[in-house]
Every structure is written in C-alpha cells, then in structure tokens.
Scaffold this active site. Structure first.
Site, mmCIF file in Angstrom:
data_model
loop_
_atom_site.group_PDB
_atom_site.id
_atom_site.type_symbol
_atom_site.label_atom_id
_atom_site.label_comp_id
_atom_site.label_asym_id
_atom_site.label_seq_id
_atom_site.Cartn_x
_atom_site.Cartn_y
_atom_site.Cartn_z
ATOM 1 N N GLY A 13 48.506 127.804 -17.032
ATOM 2 C CA GLY A 13 48.802 128.897 -17.956
ATOM 3 C C GLY A 13 49.591 128.440 -19.173
ATOM 4 N N ARG A 88 38.421 125.379 -2.221
ATOM 5 C CA ARG A 88 38.651 126.574 -3.031
ATOM 6 C C ARG A 88 38.594 127.822 -2.153
ATOM 7 N NH1 ARG A 88 35.472 123.518 -6.602
ATOM 8 N NH2 ARG A 88 36.675 122.841 -8.389
ATOM 9 N N VAL A 118 40.485 132.204 -14.578
ATOM 10 C CA VAL A 118 40.372 130.777 -14.222
ATOM 11 C C VAL A 118 40.846 130.516 -12.794
ATOM 12 C CG1 VAL A 118 40.860 130.183 -16.630
ATOM 13 C CG2 VAL A 118 42.653 129.889 -14.938
ATOM 14 N N ASN A 120 41.086 130.116 -8.968
ATOM 15 C CA ASN A 120 40.073 129.776 -7.966
ATOM 16 C C ASN A 120 40.248 130.581 -6.682
ATOM 17 O OD1 ASN A 120 38.349 127.741 -9.049
ATOM 18 N ND2 ASN A 120 40.138 126.411 -9.162
ATOM 19 N N ARG A 151 33.784 117.368 -17.952
ATOM 20 C CA ARG A 151 33.966 116.261 -16.995
ATOM 21 C C ARG A 151 32.702 115.408 -16.917
ATOM 22 N NH1 ARG A 151 37.191 119.851 -12.432
ATOM 23 N NH2 ARG A 151 39.267 119.244 -13.141
ATOM 24 N N HIS A 175 31.066 127.022 -9.637
ATOM 25 C CA HIS A 175 32.098 125.991 -9.746
ATOM 26 C C HIS A 175 32.277 125.419 -8.342
ATOM 27 C CE1 HIS A 175 35.324 123.987 -11.667
ATOM 28 N NE2 HIS A 175 36.305 124.668 -11.143
HETATM 29 N N1 APR Z 1 51.732 137.410 -11.132
HETATM 30 C C1 APR Z 1 52.019 136.515 -12.106
HETATM 31 N N2 APR Z 1 52.122 135.202 -11.877
HETATM 32 C C2 APR Z 1 51.948 134.771 -10.628
HETATM 33 C C3 APR Z 1 51.652 135.646 -9.553
HETATM 34 C C4 APR Z 1 51.531 137.027 -9.858
HETATM 35 N N3 APR Z 1 51.257 137.926 -8.925
HETATM 36 N N4 APR Z 1 51.528 134.908 -8.432
HETATM 37 C C5 APR Z 1 51.744 133.629 -8.774
HETATM 38 N N5 APR Z 1 52.004 133.539 -10.093
HETATM 39 C C6 APR Z 1 52.315 132.352 -10.889
HETATM 40 C C7 APR Z 1 53.245 131.388 -10.180
HETATM 41 O O1 APR Z 1 54.590 131.812 -10.218
HETATM 42 C C8 APR Z 1 53.000 130.098 -10.986
HETATM 43 O O2 APR Z 1 53.938 129.958 -12.051
HETATM 44 O O3 APR Z 1 51.139 131.588 -11.131
HETATM 45 C C9 APR Z 1 51.591 130.286 -11.539
HETATM 46 C C10 APR Z 1 50.614 129.245 -11.020
HETATM 47 O O4 APR Z 1 50.982 128.041 -11.569
HETATM 48 P P1 APR Z 1 50.813 126.643 -10.825
HETATM 49 O O5 APR Z 1 51.322 126.747 -9.428
HETATM 50 O O6 APR Z 1 51.354 125.586 -11.723
HETATM 51 O O7 APR Z 1 49.208 126.508 -10.687
HETATM 52 P P2 APR Z 1 48.176 126.069 -11.843
HETATM 53 O O8 APR Z 1 47.938 124.604 -11.755
HETATM 54 O O9 APR Z 1 48.635 126.661 -13.131
HETATM 55 O O10 APR Z 1 46.844 126.774 -11.341
HETATM 56 C C11 APR Z 1 46.643 128.174 -11.424
HETATM 57 O O11 APR Z 1 44.260 127.906 -11.728
HETATM 58 O O12 APR Z 1 42.844 126.049 -11.471
HETATM 59 C C12 APR Z 1 43.317 127.235 -10.899
HETATM 60 O O13 APR Z 1 43.201 126.723 -8.554
HETATM 61 C C13 APR Z 1 44.087 126.925 -9.638
HETATM 62 O O14 APR Z 1 44.160 129.160 -8.893
HETATM 63 C C14 APR Z 1 44.936 128.155 -9.496
HETATM 64 C C15 APR Z 1 45.247 128.546 -10.941
#
Ligand code: APR
Length: 309
Positions: A13, A88, A118, A120, A151, A175
């Site tokens: 994000g 996934r 995005v 998964n 990729r 995907h």
């Molecule tokens: N509302 C808002 N944010 C949330 C919620 C929610 N209900 N639940 C979780 N989050 C936030 C978490 O606090 C975290 O900051 O989503 C964020 C996810 O970030 P990361 O753990 O760094 O994961 P990221 O690598 O960003 O991947 C996010 O994308 O590629 C896909 O499989 C991956 O589903 C995953 C997503």
C-alpha cells in the site's frame, strides 16, 4: 483534481501510494490502515520527499474512513501477505473478512468509486468486492496480469539478454496456478517469441513467472513482493486518472468475451475514467483459448468456496 485512497499502509500500500503521488495526477492520496500512527507516519515521510521529487500530490494518513470521503479511486491492499509455504488459498478466509469490512466502510463515504483490488487470493477478493460494493462491474478491477506480464517480460529479457524495452509480454487468466501465458502475442524486438526460444525454454519462463510471487516470498522469509506489484497497481490507477484507455491485462468482469461468461478473469481491457471501458478480444491460438476457458472454470470453482465461509 482527483482523490485516491489506498487502504492498507503496509509494504504494498505505501509503495503504491508513493508511486501514485509521484505521477502527480491526483490532488490527494489518502492512506488508511488499522494500525494507529502507521499511515500518518508514512504520509509525513512521503510528503517530506515532495520538495526533492517535485510533485504536488499531498499524502494524508488516517485510521478513519471519514477521511476517505468522495474518493475517485480506491486501491485495496489491506490483508495478510503470504508466508513461506502458504498458498494464496490459505489466505482466503482471513482476507475475505478484511476485504468485506474495508469495502463496506469505503462505500459509506464514497458513492461511486472505482476500486482496484490487489489483496490475495486475487480473483476471489475482486469478486467479493464487486458483490459487497454492488458497484457496476466495470468499476471493480483486480490487479494481477500487469504484474505477471511484467515478471514474464523480465525473465524473457534476461534469457535473451535484450533490453526490456524490446520485450512485449502478455499473461491472462487467473493469478497463480491457472495463469495463462500468451506466447503467440509475445515479441522481442518485433519478432515472435516462439521463433526465438524452444517451447521447453518458454515453458520454463512461464513456470518461473507463475511461481514469481512464491520465489520472492521464500527468499524474503517474511512478507511478499511489493515493488513490481505496486508499480503494476499504480500504473492502472495512472491510466484511469488520465483516462488513457490504454490496454492492460487485468482481472475484469467477463460477460461473453472469449466465449466466457459471468466471471472475474484476467483479460486485456482498456482502462479509462470509468474503470474498464472495453474488454479487448485478441486473436488467441486454440491452445491459449482453451487455457483461458480452463482458467475461468478454475476461478468459478474457487469463487464458489467463498460461499462456504
Ligand atoms: N483495514 C485496513 N488495513 C488493514 C486491515 C483492515 N481491516 N487489516 C489489515 N490491514 C493492514 C495491516 O495493518 C498492514 O499494514 O494491511 C497492511 C498489509 O500490509 P503488509 O502486511 O505489509 O502486506 P503487503 O505486503 O502490503 O500485502 C498486502 O497484497 O500482495 C497482496 O498477498 C498480499 O494480500 C496481501 C496484500
């Protein structure tokens, strides 16, 4: 000027928010997350890069959905990323809950946004977002094919030792396991890929593409890929903010195109100010058409699993 919200201020994000801001096509990019201070801190950090980078788009970090009001485009990245050895599908249950909650909250404050998903497992999460939001299907789009194609292009450029700008690569379908590579439409310096590599060599590159996310997950040990994924999501947002009608492989609602009905599937689509403006029907080989049909059946089966949770 437009307002974009990115839900989830994790790796994917925050990188997506940064890239969208650097395009300088939006007035404001709002980042929201459940973790207090995280989106605020990241927004402050990115805002402090504006002077150096020279972009005007303002970042705003919040834990409150009211601040997302009247967003034109929302990117949902909230959810758990995959852990090593996790498919996934393992993510389905937990991320379905998160995506449902996020979508309901977004729709309370933005009447008719475009939503890019995005999280998964991508095909199910996109389908779920469309169902929960009740938005018209062209306004709910998943990101997968832009990343998979990128990729694939990278692996082709490395294999043939050519500059990536000479490569045209395309993947469709789902995907993950049922990704559909389209070698007949892949080219290097205008020459068909099938004339440059054996089918065995192409299959190896396809396999590495399909496993592309997992390969990175196993190297990182914690977290999943986010640089190329964020580039892919931000590029889609850029096309819509600039109403470019450029064609991208995205997870879009298919309703008769390619002889396939009623499913969110990776297909080439024009992206403009209203989301998907058209699904583009390329001439695929019979093998590629069959693979796309098989992918649509696999996605439908996976979507049915959503009803059981
Ligand atoms: N509302 C808002 N944010 C949330 C919620 C929610 N209900 N639940 C979780 N989050 C936030 C978490 O606090 C975290 O900051 O989503 C964020 C996810 O970030 P990361 O753990 O760094 O994961 P990221 O690598 O960003 O991947 C996010 O994308 O590629 C896909 O499989 C991956 O589903 C995953 C997503």
């Amino acid at each position: 000027m437009a307002k974009v919200t990115v839900v989830g201020a994790g790796k994917y994000g925050s990188m997506t928010a940064l890239k969208i801001a650097e395009y300088d096509l939006a007035d404001q990019v709002v980042m929201t997350d459940i973790v207090e201070g995280l989106p605020q801190g990241l927004a402050l950090d990115i805002n402090q890069s504006r002077y150096v980078e020279g972009f005007s788009t303002k970042l705003f970090g919040t834990n409150n959905y009211e601040d997302t009001a009247d967003s034109d485009i929302v990117v949902i990245t909230a959810g758990l990323p995959r852990k090593p050895g996790m498919s996934r599908m393992d993510l389905l249950e937990v991320n379905a809950g998160i995506v449902t909650d996020v979508t309901e909250n977004i729709l309370k404050h933005s009447k008719n946004p475009i939503i890019v998903v995005v999280t998964n497992p991508l095909d199910q999460m996109t389908t779920l977002t469309a169902k929960v939001s009740k938005l018209s299907k062209n306004r709910v789009i998943g990101q997968a094919g832009v990343l998979d194609s990128s990729r694939f292009a990278y692996f082709i450029s490395e294999k043939l030792d050519v500059n990536i700008s000479k490569v045209e690569a395309l993947t469709l379908g789902s995907h993950g396991e049922t990704m559909v590579p389209v070698p007949s439409l892949c080219k290097v310096d205008g020459k068909p890929l099938v004339d440059l590599l054996s089918s065995e060599e192409i299959n190896d590159l396809v396999q590495r593409t399909s496993d592309g996310g997992a390969e990175i997950v196993s190297l990182l040990k914690t977290g999943s890929a986010y640089f190329a994924p964020a580039s892919s999501a931000a590029t889609m947002v850029k096309a819509m903010l600039s109403d470019s009608d450029e064609i991208f492989p995205v997870c879009a609602w298919v309703d008769g195109e390619y002889g396939i009905n009623d499913v969110y599937l990776g297909v080439p689509a024009k992206l403009g100010a209203d989301g998907v403006s058209e699904i583009v029907q390329y001439n695929l080989t019979d093998v590629e058409k069959d693979a796309l049909l098989d992918a649509s059946k696999a996605v439908k089966q996976k979507v049915a699993e959503l009803d059981s949770i």
